[in-house]
Design an enzyme around this catalytic site. Structure first.
Site, PDB file in Angstrom:
ATOM      1  N   CYS A  38      22.886  43.394  34.085  1.00  0.00           N
ATOM      2  CA  CYS A  38      23.027  42.702  33.156  1.00  0.00           C
ATOM      3  C   CYS A  38      22.694  42.174  32.106  1.00  0.00           C
ATOM      4  O   CYS A  38      23.423  43.457  30.977  1.00  0.00           O
ATOM      5  CB  CYS A  38      21.165  42.305  32.684  1.00  0.00           C
ATOM      6  SG  CYS A  38      20.429  41.825  30.841  1.00  0.00           S
ATOM      7  N   CYS A  41      20.997  42.617  28.769  1.00  0.00           N
ATOM      8  CA  CYS A  41      20.406  44.413  28.520  1.00  0.00           C
ATOM      9  C   CYS A  41      21.073  45.105  27.636  1.00  0.00           C
ATOM     10  O   CYS A  41      21.031  46.013  27.129  1.00  0.00           O
ATOM     11  CB  CYS A  41      19.996  44.693  30.346  1.00  0.00           C
ATOM     12  SG  CYS A  41      19.016  44.094  30.789  1.00  0.00           S
TER      13      CYS A  41
END
Length: 141
Positions: A38, A41
């Protein structure tokens, strides 16, 4: 090392998570559900490290990899990453999605308060203090 307690903690297991939440007691716990793949993230990670230092002693920050800990992701109904929770006394106070650092910070301030040693004035407060200062200067002349 003194900074060891101030870092973001990567959860190793469901039991590890439950123990940390239980031992946190009256401290707030910011939990980030993330994935290694991700991108957003990864972008928020450095800010979480800063917050871990700013809120040391007042808040614990955890990261949970959804691919490694599916059971926790299902338990907290995680469908997007990053998803954040703020937990206190084993109760989830809020849950929100996104890597917007300002959103994370505003939620932390709402539930935990401002970090100690950080002086931030609202525009209203700044305007008020400026007006008081200007009035004081005028009165002295």
């Amino acid at each position: 090392m003194a900074n060891a307690n101030k870092k973001v903690i990567v959860v190793e297991s469901k039991t590890n998570f439950e123990n940390i939440i239980g031992e946190a007691g009256n401290k707030h716990v910011l939990v980030e559900f993330f994935a290694t793949w991700c991108g957003p993230c990864a972008l928020i990670g450095p800010r979480l490290e800063q917050m871990a230092n700013e809120y040391a002693g007042r808040m614990i920050i955890l990261k949970i990899d959804v691919d490694d800990h599916e059971e926790l992701a299902v338990q907290y109904e995680i469908t997007s990453m990053p998803t954040f929770l703020i937990i206190k006394n084993k109760v989830t106070l809020t849950q929100f999605v996104g890597s917007n650092a300002e959103k994370v910070e505003s939620n932390v301030v709402k539930f935990v308060g401002k970090p100690e040693g950080v002086k931030t004035a609202t525009p209203e407060a700044a305007g008020t203090s400026r007006a008081v200062t200007e009035t004081t200067k005028m009165d002295k002349n």
